[in-house]
Scaffold this motif. Structure first.
Motif, PDB file in Angstrom:
ATOM      1  N   ASP A 162       0.781  -1.121   0.029  1.00 58.76           N
ATOM      2  CA  ASP A 162      -0.006   0.009   0.140  1.00 58.76           C
ATOM      3  C   ASP A 162       0.905   1.042   0.042  1.00 58.76           C
ATOM      4  O   ASP A 162       1.677   1.402   1.012  1.00 58.76           O
ATOM      5  CB  ASP A 162      -0.868  -0.012   1.238  1.00 58.76           C
ATOM      6  CG  ASP A 162      -1.835   1.072   1.289  1.00 58.76           C
ATOM      7  OD1 ASP A 162      -2.177   1.835   0.265  1.00 58.76           O
ATOM      8  OD2 ASP A 162      -2.511   1.615   2.396  1.00 58.76           O
ATOM      9  N   LEU A 163       0.882   2.142  -0.992  1.00 56.33           N
ATOM     10  CA  LEU A 163       1.355   3.324  -1.091  1.00 56.33           C
ATOM     11  C   LEU A 163       1.025   4.340  -0.457  1.00 56.33           C
ATOM     12  O   LEU A 163       1.609   5.495  -0.197  1.00 56.33           O
ATOM     13  CB  LEU A 163       1.661   3.658  -2.610  1.00 56.33           C
ATOM     14  CG  LEU A 163       2.484   2.710  -3.553  1.00 56.33           C
ATOM     15  CD1 LEU A 163       2.404   3.261  -4.969  1.00 56.33           C
ATOM     16  CD2 LEU A 163       3.553   2.431  -3.112  1.00 56.33           C
ATOM     17  N   SER A 164      -0.372   4.255   0.215  1.00 53.90           N
ATOM     18  CA  SER A 164      -1.083   5.395   0.823  1.00 53.90           C
ATOM     19  C   SER A 164      -0.491   5.254   2.330  1.00 53.90           C
ATOM     20  O   SER A 164       0.274   4.649   2.694  1.00 53.90           O
ATOM     21  CB  SER A 164      -2.499   5.356   0.676  1.00 53.90           C
ATOM     22  OG  SER A 164      -2.987   4.217   1.615  1.00 53.90           O
ATOM     23  N   ALA A 165      -1.074   6.310   3.193  1.00 54.67           N
ATOM     24  CA  ALA A 165      -0.632   6.268   4.452  1.00 54.67           C
ATOM     25  C   ALA A 165      -1.796   5.539   5.512  1.00 54.67           C
ATOM     26  O   ALA A 165      -1.561   5.580   6.735  1.00 54.67           O
ATOM     27  CB  ALA A 165      -0.831   7.930   4.991  1.00 54.67           C
ATOM     28  N   ASP A 166      -2.648   4.645   4.891  1.00 56.38           N
ATOM     29  CA  ASP A 166      -3.765   4.143   5.497  1.00 56.38           C
ATOM     30  C   ASP A 166      -3.156   3.005   6.442  1.00 56.38           C
ATOM     31  O   ASP A 166      -3.918   3.044   7.814  1.00 56.38           O
ATOM     32  CB  ASP A 166      -4.607   3.497   4.557  1.00 56.38           C
ATOM     33  CG  ASP A 166      -5.356   4.337   3.743  1.00 56.38           C
ATOM     34  OD1 ASP A 166      -5.335   5.523   3.843  1.00 56.38           O
ATOM     35  OD2 ASP A 166      -6.330   4.099   2.894  1.00 56.38           O
ATOM     36  N   TYR A 167      -2.098   2.500   6.326  1.00 57.77           N
ATOM     37  CA  TYR A 167      -1.729   1.422   7.091  1.00 57.77           C
ATOM     38  C   TYR A 167      -0.327   1.654   7.719  1.00 57.77           C
ATOM     39  O   TYR A 167       0.314   0.698   8.551  1.00 57.77           O
ATOM     40  CB  TYR A 167      -1.757   0.098   6.565  1.00 57.77           C
ATOM     41  CG  TYR A 167      -2.935  -0.423   6.005  1.00 57.77           C
ATOM     42  CD1 TYR A 167      -3.958  -0.916   7.005  1.00 57.77           C
ATOM     43  CD2 TYR A 167      -3.506  -0.232   4.915  1.00 57.77           C
ATOM     44  CE1 TYR A 167      -5.115  -1.344   6.796  1.00 57.77           C
ATOM     45  CE2 TYR A 167      -4.743  -0.379   4.250  1.00 57.77           C
ATOM     46  CZ  TYR A 167      -5.810  -0.871   5.137  1.00 57.77           C
ATOM     47  OH  TYR A 167      -7.031  -1.406   4.812  1.00 57.77           O
ATOM     48  N   ARG A 168       0.320   2.811   7.624  1.00 56.21           N
ATOM     49  CA  ARG A 168       1.548   3.090   8.249  1.00 56.21           C
ATOM     50  C   ARG A 168       1.372   3.151   9.845  1.00 56.21           C
ATOM     51  O   ARG A 168       2.566   3.122  10.129  1.00 56.21           O
ATOM     52  CB  ARG A 168       1.883   4.403   7.769  1.00 56.21           C
ATOM     53  CG  ARG A 168       2.407   4.411   6.241  1.00 56.21           C
ATOM     54  CD  ARG A 168       2.725   5.750   5.890  1.00 56.21           C
ATOM     55  NE  ARG A 168       2.761   5.670   4.206  1.00 56.21           N
ATOM     56  CZ  ARG A 168       2.887   6.710   3.370  1.00 56.21           C
ATOM     57  NH1 ARG A 168       2.838   7.974   3.968  1.00 56.21           N
ATOM     58  NH2 ARG A 168       2.889   6.727   2.063  1.00 56.21           N
ATOM     59  N   PHE A 169       0.442   3.338  10.547  1.00 53.54           N
ATOM     60  CA  PHE A 169       0.016   3.423  11.689  1.00 53.54           C
ATOM     61  C   PHE A 169      -0.457   2.351  12.477  1.00 53.54           C
ATOM     62  O   PHE A 169      -1.106   2.077  13.363  1.00 53.54           O
ATOM     63  CB  PHE A 169      -0.614   4.792  12.292  1.00 53.54           C
ATOM     64  CG  PHE A 169       0.047   6.059  11.606  1.00 53.54           C
ATOM     65  CD1 PHE A 169       1.008   6.606  12.367  1.00 53.54           C
ATOM     66  CD2 PHE A 169      -0.371   6.539  10.665  1.00 53.54           C
ATOM     67  CE1 PHE A 169       1.576   7.786  11.940  1.00 53.54           C
ATOM     68  CE2 PHE A 169       0.132   7.579   9.873  1.00 53.54           C
ATOM     69  CZ  PHE A 169       1.187   8.048  10.421  1.00 53.54           C
ATOM     70  N   ASP A 170      -0.484   1.227  11.802  1.00 55.27           N
ATOM     71  CA  ASP A 170      -1.092  -0.031  12.151  1.00 55.27           C
ATOM     72  C   ASP A 170      -0.424  -0.821  13.455  1.00 55.27           C
ATOM     73  O   ASP A 170       0.756  -0.534  13.428  1.00 55.27           O
ATOM     74  CB  ASP A 170      -1.151  -1.234  10.930  1.00 55.27           C
ATOM     75  CG  ASP A 170      -1.564  -2.609  11.482  1.00 55.27           C
ATOM     76  OD1 ASP A 170      -2.592  -2.619  11.509  1.00 55.27           O
ATOM     77  OD2 ASP A 170      -0.618  -3.578  11.591  1.00 55.27           O
ATOM     78  N   THR A 171      -1.204  -1.291  14.327  1.00 54.49           N
ATOM     79  CA  THR A 171      -0.837  -1.756  15.599  1.00 54.49           C
ATOM     80  C   THR A 171      -1.221  -3.141  15.714  1.00 54.49           C
ATOM     81  O   THR A 171      -0.854  -3.737  16.825  1.00 54.49           O
ATOM     82  CB  THR A 171      -1.363  -0.701  16.947  1.00 54.49           C
ATOM     83  OG1 THR A 171      -2.603  -0.817  16.701  1.00 54.49           O
ATOM     84  CG2 THR A 171      -0.764   0.658  16.705  1.00 54.49           C
ATOM     85  N   THR A 172      -1.709  -3.772  14.705  1.00 51.02           N
ATOM     86  CA  THR A 172      -2.135  -5.136  14.839  1.00 51.02           C
ATOM     87  C   THR A 172      -1.043  -6.034  14.604  1.00 51.02           C
ATOM     88  O   THR A 172      -0.950  -7.349  14.980  1.00 51.02           O
ATOM     89  CB  THR A 172      -3.278  -5.564  13.948  1.00 51.02           C
ATOM     90  OG1 THR A 172      -2.705  -5.268  12.649  1.00 51.02           O
ATOM     91  CG2 THR A 172      -4.332  -4.561  13.950  1.00 51.02           C
TER      92      THR A 172
END
Length: 847
Positions: A622-632
């Motif tokens: 994913d090139l967007s920022a959607d999952y850059r802060f994922d904690t799972t």
């Protein structure tokens, strides 16, 4: 280069005793103790400086052993131009202090020409010359003597301030007669050299600092050209190195404007003297050096270099400036009969590791040469021997490349290889991965491929030739390593396929090393969702050149039905894939990697569709920022240079970092343990970073002569940088009128007095050693140099006067390493390819 500060202490322990051991013993016990204490105190900083300026640990140990194996006065004669003392005194003193502190005692002789001219001009006296020789009347001699004494004192004082014992020797060394009293007046021709003052200084632990003033038997002072005086010293002491320091840093080719790297007199002298640009002072200098070296051991050489290159010249194989040596004439032979002396050939072949260990005999290899067509290259004494095998319809193969230590030290190896390149426009060769000269082979190649402890190198090949060569190498059909033989059976073990690269590689250790060697060579299908933007276009271009990746689908609502431009492997048409389409493609196993090139907050439905398929095997980037802060823990942050590469390789879902965030993290991360406050990064991007949707930030007219600040607090990249580094960072984004490329100026508060600029640069060089896409520069990099390039340049490393803040500059192309190139890195890793497959190694290096 070996620049790891953390390992310095162990190196110090090894080198310090040697440095102290080779230092001469003073007749005065007090003086001796003081000298030892001074050297002991400075050993650590000395070795750090050594590691900062030379090529490798091997070269450090090799040259220290080499130089300290002779008496001190036979180490080097260094002639210093007068302009060096005026313009580069701190650098000169530092270099000489470095040699002193590792127990090496050069004989230093300096000139004072520019200072004499300046004093004469101040007194209204016009300098006069005949044939390049200064006419020295009594008035001029008064000025000459004054200048020599002043400049000698300046240099000695500068050395003493650096803890170096230096002894001024302004007279009593050179005996002379008048060169031509009627013509030149008080100008001398040296007819004797008194070694005693020099030997006494070295014996007492002092660097001898000489002037070129000479004396007649009656005591009349005579002026002698400093180059000539240095030559007379060299004839007397027969040093290993004779170094001329000048502001040009070498001899410049008058036709090309380029610096001449090396001159081998036995091979090149006659032709060189006929060159149109070799005239006047240059011709005289080359002739004097030629005459000088004729009477010195063949191991002696003359180097004309810049003062900043002194350590590189003395302690690396590559050297610096212009190196002049006698060398040997190179001889080509095409049959065993042409060698003449069979014992000479046998002795050269005995250097081969396979022959040394008894796995191969000299006789069997000579018999093999009788059955093949070959061309050999060597100098007269065969200090270096190279054998190239020629077989019809085959790429020529360098079968043997055997050199003595003398051959490496005197760069005969370079001459031999240059001769080979003149005769063979393409070549391949194989080297054991443990070869101590492996880095040298990398510099001679266009590309390489590793397998089972051996590395295949080549130059001058087309892409299809490289592919065929690798196939043959992988199936063990093209012969053996330079350190082996055709009969050794070294390739009889099971083969292991690995990735290859076609760019020059830097061989360094790294706590998180790049995965250059992939295990996969199968083709893979890539689907791009949202591929109309700048990043999508660049990724398509990279995949088009990738040896294993193929695009199967590109999705864009605006471009649906249009042909995909810039992709030549297949005729691909844009489609408008919906969630149901993506789910069906995943169910059929048609896609290996999905790339989400969508705006922030858009890609979740597509990801959910892929994951809803039972036993889904594809990967997602994913090139967007959607999952850059994922904690799972399901999404892995794909910044290979900072995050564990093996973790990335094992991941199913990769969150590709942001462009600003990539450069900022790379610029800050190595200093984390020294940070004492809030780092602030001032970032400026080209307007391509604002995307294709019209806005003031990509309006060319609005940006003209303008700089637009935006989102000055709580920008999403500020959160990304801070969360990934685990510390709060302030980020100030701006957009400028250029198209692509980002410049970060990062101010980092550090613990006061903890680090110097040099030490900080060392930390970065060590942390990013071996990273193909990161370059560490002594200068602040320029954004115009990174535009269109595939990496990051980090440089500057300026520490303020309070020593509590460092400013670092990092540049990155926001569309490439900031997006598309990094995406391809991650794709390569998760699919098991070599990390840099399809990525050019083209980062610009500036210092």
């Amino acid at each position: 280069m070996l620049r790891q500060v953390a390992r310095t202490s162990s190196v110090v322990k090894r080198l310090a005793p040697a440095a102290l051991r080779v230092a001469p013993v003073s007749s005065s016990s007090t003086s001796n103790s003081a000298n030892a204490a001074a050297r002991s105190y400075s050993t650590r900083s000395t070795v750090v400086q050594l590691l900062n300026n030379i090529g490798s640990k091997r070269e450090v140990e090799q040259y220290l052993k080499y130089f300290t194996s002779v008496s001190q006065q036979q180490f080097a004669v260094i002639k210093v131009g007068g302009a060096i003392i005026t313009q580069q005194l701190p650098e000169l003193a530092s270099c000489l202090a470095f040699l002193y502190h590792v127990g090496l005692y050069p004989i230093v002789l300096h000139g004072t020409g520019p200072q004499i001219n300046e004093l004469l001009e101040n007194e209204g006296v016009e300098p006069e010359y005949i044939d390049g020789i200064r006419i020295t009347n009594p008035k001029t001699m008064e000025v000459v003597r004054k200048c020599f004494l002043e400049q000698n004192l300046r240099l000695v004082t500068a050395l003493e301030k650096m803890g170096v014992h230096a002894r001024p020797i302004t007279a009593g060394v050179f005996g002379a007669e008048y060169l031509d009293q009627d013509k030149y007046q008080l100008v001398g021709k040296v007819n004797s050299v008194n070694k005693s003052p020099i030997e006494a200084a070295i014996e007492a632990g002092y660097l001898p600092i000489l002037t070129s003033l000479a004396e007649t038997p009656s005591g009349q002072l005579l002026n002698v050209n400093a180059d000539v005086a240095a030559g007379e010293l060299a004839r007397e002491f027969e040093p290993l190195k004779i170094v001329y320091l000048n502001e040009k840093g070498g001899i410049i080719n008058g036709n090309t404007g380029e610096k001449v790297s090396a001159i081998n007199l036995d091979e090149e002298y006659e032709d060189l003297m006929k060159e149109s640009w070799v005239k006047y002072g240059t011709k005289l200098k080359i002739k004097e050096i030629h005459d000088l070296l004729q009477h010195l051991p063949r191991s002696s050489s003359v180097a004309i270099i810049d003062v900043n290159d002194l350590q590189k010249e003395l302690f690396t194989d590559s050297g610096a400036g212009t190196l002049i040596r006698r060398g040997y004439k190179l001889i080509n032979r095409n049959s065993l009969k042409e060698f003449g002396n069979p014992d000479l050939l046998r002795n050269a072949l005995l250097r081969d590791p396979e022959i040394k260990t008894g796995k191969l005999s000299v006789a069997s290899y000579l018999k093999f040469l009788e059955s093949v067509k070959f061309k050999s290259y060597g100098d007269e004494p065969l200090e270096v021997l190279a054998i190239v095998l020629e077989e019809a319809n085959k790429i020529p193969k360098l079968d043997k490349f055997l050199s003595s230590k003398t051959g490496w030290l005197n760069n005969v190896t370079d001459n031999i290889f240059n001769s080979i390149k003149k005769d063979f426009s393409s070549l391949c060769w194989i080297v054991n991965e443990n070869d101590s000269n492996l880095a040298w082979y990398f510099t001679k190649s266009d590309g390489s491929f590793a397998k089972n402890g051996e590395i295949l190198f080549w130059y001058g090949l087309k892409t299809e030739e490289v592919s065929e060569l690798i196939k043959e190498f992988d199936s063990s059909n093209i012969g053996s390593a330079l350190s082996s033989s055709k009969e050794s059976g070294v390739f009889s073990s099971p083969t292991q396929k690995r990735g290859f690269h076609t760019t020059k590689v830097r061989n360094y250790s790294n706590p998180n090393p790049p995965l250059r060697k992939g295990t996969n060579t199968e083709k893979a299908k890539v689907a791009l969702i949202g591929a109309r933007g700048y990043t999508g276009q660049n990724l398509i271009s990279l995949i088009d050149r990738h040896p294993h990746l193929e695009i199967s689908h590109v999705s864009s609502r605006e471009l649906a039905g249009q042909k995909l431009q810039g992709y030549n492997k297949d005729n691909i048409v844009y489609s408008n894939l919906q969630v149901e389409d993506i789910k069906k493609l995943e169910e059929n196993g048609e896609i290996d990697v999905w790339v989400m090139a969508l705006p922030n907050g858009v890609c979740k439905p597509f990801v959910d569709a892929i994951e809803s398929v039972e036993n889904s095997k594809s990967k997602i980037v994913d090139l967007s920022a959607d999952y850059r802060f994922d904690t799972t823990g399901e999404w892995i942050y794909g910044l290979p240079e900072l995050n564990d590469r093996q973790t990335i390789s094992n991941a199913k879902k990769i969150s590709n970092p942001g462009c600003y965030a990539t450069a900022a993290q790379l610029a800050i991360a190595p200093l984390k343990e020294y940070i004492d406050g809030l780092p602030t990064t001032f970032g400026v991007s080209g307007y391509s970073g604002a995307g294709t949707k019209p806005s003031p930030k990509n309006d060319v007219k609005f940006l003209e002569n303008n700089l637009i600040p935006y989102s000055l607090t709580d920008h999403i990249h500020e959160k990304e940088i801070s969360s990934q580094l685990g510390l709060q960072v302030a980020f100030l984004p701006h957009v400028a009128q250029w198209f692509q490329g980002i410049s970060h100026t990062v101010s980092i508060p550090i613990k006061k007095g903890s680090l110097t600029s040099r030490e900080i640069r060392n930390i970065y060089q060590d942390r990013y050693q071996g990273e193909q896409l990161i370059t560490i520069s002594g200068e602040a990099p320029l954004v115009r140099d990174i535009s269109g390039k595939h990496g990051v340049v980090v440089g500057g490393f300026a520490v303020n006067s309070q020593q509590d803040r460092v400013v670092i500059v990092a540049t990155i192309d926001n569309l490439l390493k900031g997006a598309a190139t990094q995406c391809l890195q991650n794709i390569n890793l998760i699919l098991g390819y070599g990390e840099y497959e399809g990525i050019p190694d083209d980062v610009v290096i500036r210092g």
